[in-house]
Design a protein around this motif. Structure first.
Motif, PDB file in Angstrom:
ATOM      1  N   PRO A 193       0.834  -1.208   0.000  1.00 16.07           N
ATOM      2  CA  PRO A 193       0.000   0.000   0.000  1.00 16.07           C
ATOM      3  C   PRO A 193       0.873   1.264   0.000  1.00 16.07           C
ATOM      4  O   PRO A 193       2.106   1.168   0.090  1.00 16.07           O
ATOM      5  CB  PRO A 193      -0.778  -0.094   1.303  1.00 16.07           C
ATOM      6  CG  PRO A 193      -0.409  -1.376   1.932  1.00 16.07           C
ATOM      7  CD  PRO A 193       0.819  -1.887   1.285  1.00 16.07           C
ATOM      8  N   GLN A 194       0.224   2.416  -0.040  1.00 15.77           N
ATOM      9  CA  GLN A 194       0.962   3.683  -0.076  1.00 15.77           C
ATOM     10  C   GLN A 194       1.908   3.812   1.133  1.00 15.77           C
ATOM     11  O   GLN A 194       1.512   3.567   2.273  1.00 15.77           O
ATOM     12  CB  GLN A 194      -0.063   4.828  -0.032  1.00 15.77           C
ATOM     13  CG  GLN A 194       0.542   6.195  -0.191  1.00 15.77           C
ATOM     14  CD  GLN A 194      -0.376   7.275   0.371  1.00 15.77           C
ATOM     15  OE1 GLN A 194      -1.580   7.063   0.551  1.00 15.77           O
ATOM     16  NE2 GLN A 194       0.187   8.420   0.656  1.00 15.77           N
ATOM     17  N   ASP A 195       3.161   4.190   0.861  1.00 20.11           N
ATOM     18  CA  ASP A 195       4.123   4.396   1.948  1.00 20.11           C
ATOM     19  C   ASP A 195       3.768   5.659   2.720  1.00 20.11           C
ATOM     20  O   ASP A 195       3.337   6.651   2.140  1.00 20.11           O
ATOM     21  CB  ASP A 195       5.538   4.605   1.366  1.00 20.11           C
ATOM     22  CG  ASP A 195       6.156   3.296   0.896  1.00 20.11           C
ATOM     23  OD1 ASP A 195       5.652   2.228   1.287  1.00 20.11           O
ATOM     24  OD2 ASP A 195       7.136   3.355   0.125  1.00 20.11           O
ATOM     25  N   ASP A 196       3.957   5.628   4.002  1.00 19.98           N
ATOM     26  CA  ASP A 196       3.858   6.813   4.848  1.00 19.98           C
ATOM     27  C   ASP A 196       2.592   7.652   4.626  1.00 19.98           C
ATOM     28  O   ASP A 196       2.664   8.825   4.248  1.00 19.98           O
ATOM     29  CB  ASP A 196       5.109   7.692   4.612  1.00 19.98           C
ATOM     30  CG  ASP A 196       5.232   8.778   5.668  1.00 19.98           C
ATOM     31  OD1 ASP A 196       4.586   8.668   6.721  1.00 19.98           O
ATOM     32  OD2 ASP A 196       5.968   9.746   5.417  1.00 19.98           O
ATOM     33  N   PRO A 197       1.425   7.084   4.888  1.00 19.69           N
ATOM     34  CA  PRO A 197       0.177   7.820   4.632  1.00 19.69           C
ATOM     35  C   PRO A 197       0.010   9.051   5.529  1.00 19.69           C
ATOM     36  O   PRO A 197      -0.738   9.964   5.201  1.00 19.69           O
ATOM     37  CB  PRO A 197      -0.911   6.779   4.931  1.00 19.69           C
ATOM     38  CG  PRO A 197      -0.248   5.768   5.788  1.00 19.69           C
ATOM     39  CD  PRO A 197       1.191   5.738   5.402  1.00 19.69           C
ATOM     40  N   LEU A 198       0.692   9.085   6.671  1.00 20.82           N
ATOM     41  CA  LEU A 198       0.514  10.211   7.611  1.00 20.82           C
ATOM     42  C   LEU A 198       1.630  11.249   7.517  1.00 20.82           C
ATOM     43  O   LEU A 198       1.663  12.187   8.320  1.00 20.82           O
ATOM     44  CB  LEU A 198       0.441   9.673   9.052  1.00 20.82           C
ATOM     45  CG  LEU A 198      -0.607   8.591   9.326  1.00 20.82           C
ATOM     46  CD1 LEU A 198      -0.508   8.109  10.758  1.00 20.82           C
ATOM     47  CD2 LEU A 198      -2.009   9.107   9.046  1.00 20.82           C
ATOM     48  N   ASN A 199       2.550  11.089   6.560  1.00 21.21           N
ATOM     49  CA  ASN A 199       3.725  11.974   6.450  1.00 21.21           C
ATOM     50  C   ASN A 199       4.424  12.137   7.798  1.00 21.21           C
ATOM     51  O   ASN A 199       4.654  13.236   8.273  1.00 21.21           O
ATOM     52  CB  ASN A 199       3.324  13.356   5.912  1.00 21.21           C
ATOM     53  CG  ASN A 199       2.795  13.257   4.508  1.00 21.21           C
ATOM     54  OD1 ASN A 199       3.331  12.503   3.702  1.00 21.21           O
ATOM     55  ND2 ASN A 199       1.732  13.984   4.221  1.00 21.21           N
TER      56      ASN A 199
ATOM     57  N   GLU B 126       2.539   4.613  11.770  1.00 20.17           N
ATOM     58  CA  GLU B 126       1.296   4.542  10.994  1.00 20.17           C
ATOM     59  C   GLU B 126       0.074   4.611  11.902  1.00 20.17           C
ATOM     60  O   GLU B 126      -1.053   4.365  11.458  1.00 20.17           O
ATOM     61  CB  GLU B 126       1.276   3.267  10.138  1.00 20.17           C
ATOM     62  CG  GLU B 126       2.295   3.301   9.012  1.00 20.17           C
ATOM     63  CD  GLU B 126       2.136   2.138   8.051  1.00 20.17           C
ATOM     64  OE1 GLU B 126       1.047   1.559   7.958  1.00 20.17           O
ATOM     65  OE2 GLU B 126       3.146   1.800   7.397  1.00 20.17           O
TER      66      GLU B 126
ATOM     67  N   ILE C  80      -3.755   3.290  11.545  1.00 19.93           N
ATOM     68  CA  ILE C  80      -3.714   2.391  10.373  1.00 19.93           C
ATOM     69  C   ILE C  80      -2.989   1.103  10.762  1.00 19.93           C
ATOM     70  O   ILE C  80      -3.388   0.004  10.385  1.00 19.93           O
ATOM     71  CB  ILE C  80      -3.023   3.089   9.184  1.00 19.93           C
ATOM     72  CG1 ILE C  80      -3.825   4.323   8.790  1.00 19.93           C
ATOM     73  CG2 ILE C  80      -2.845   2.138   8.006  1.00 19.93           C
ATOM     74  CD1 ILE C  80      -3.105   5.270   7.856  1.00 19.93           C
TER      75      ILE C  80
END
Ligand SMILES: [Zn+2]
Length: 309
Positions: free
Chosen positions: A84-90, A175, A178
């Motif tokens: 899945p997308q890396d680092d969704p929360l920045n 994360e 998540i």
């Protein structure tokens, strides 16, 4: 020589001593590691399945080493799991999460901390997965959760047992929620495995802790553990600070956890392949002398599996 040059020379000496101390990377790249008897050659340790010949300490190993030992070299197929997308929360703290991911990928040659394989043991086709502690402490984020789910789905589609070698410190804080939701997702997936009457075996390895212990590591029909593995939810110091009591010797080691019933069998690394194979044969009533056709109990090959779930 005046006192200034003396001080400068002394300073140089100190610098040299400090320089000599090996960095973490130096230790990783060295041919040596250490155990009870002092330095030991990694090669020597490897020949003994990464178990110390003197104190029998089961050293941590990566996923490929684990699968080589249990299933045999080139005897498994690595499955590509979705990332899945890396680092969704920045996320950024002392270092950015993206950089941590980059470093972990470079260090382990893995895309995420969990590796899933299709393989066989005792001529029984199975799906298996293992976690690498070197990948951000074996912590579980969305990618690791996806990998486990993918493995379970593969097991269900192919009607195979699922074997999980757990390790890691818990859910990955970078994360946040998540990562925490992976506890629910993996638990629900394991329920699906059980609804399909497929065995779910767990082998707890050093260390298995936090949210991993609070979810998929404790849901096995049979729970194996390697000797001396740390198996915990909260850390020893936290518990000691809360209850204000001295904790017994060996607290949270697999032998202690076995006594309290959270582990069924402690198995040395050299015997794991044989023990897991024979347990699976019994559960599935395959390949075993006790499962011959004359045996009255072998009417329904799924009864025992059902009972176990
Ligand atoms: Zn040792």
């Amino acid at each position: 020589m005046n006192w200034i040059t003396k001080v400068l020379k002394f300073g140089e000496k100190i610098k040299r001593v400090i320089k000599k101390r090996p960095s973490k990377e130096d230790i990783d790249n060295s041919d040596w590691t250490s155990c009870c008897q002092g330095p030991i050659l990694k090669k020597e340790l490897e020949e003994n399945l990464f178990v110390c010949p003197s104190c029998k300490k089961h050293h941590r190993i990566n996923c490929r080493q684990r699968f080589d030992i249990i299933f045999g070299k080139n005897n498994y197929e690595i499955l590509q799991t979705p990332i899945p997308q890396d680092d969704p929360l920045n996320w950024v703290d002392s270092k950015s999460y993206i950089d941590r991911l980059k470093d972990a990928r470079k260090k382990t040659a893995m895309e995420c901390g969990v590796m899933v394989v299709a393989t066989q043991i005792n001529n029984i086709k199975i799906t298996a997965c293992a976690s690498d502690f070197a990948f951000i402490g074996g912590s579980v984020g969305a990618a690791e959760g996806e990998a486990i789910l993918y493995g379970i789905q593969h097991a269900i589609e192919n009607q195979q047992p699922f074997l999980n070698f757990t390790s890691g410190g818990g859910m990955r804080m970078f994360e946040s929620l998540i990562a925490l939701s992976q506890m629910t997702r993996t638990t629900l997936a394991i329920n699906e495995l059980k609804n399909n009457n497929l065995p779910y075996l767990v082998c707890l390895t050093d260390p298995t802790a936090g949210g991993i212990t609070a979810s998929y590591a404790m849901l096995g029909d049979i729970a194996f553990a390697e000797p001396g593995a740390l198996i915990a939810f909260a850390g020893k110091k936290v518990i000691q600070g809360t209850i204000k009591e001295e904790l017994p010797e060996g607290f949270q080691k697999s032998e202690y956890v076995e006594k309290s019933g959270f582990v069924d069998l402690i198995v040395e690394r050299k015997n794991l392949r044989e023990r897991i194979g024979s347990i699976l044969s019994i559960l599935l009533k395959k390949n075993s002398a006790i499962n011959s056709e004359t045996n009255e109990t072998s009417k329904d090959s799924r009864t025992l599996t059902k009972a176990a779930s």
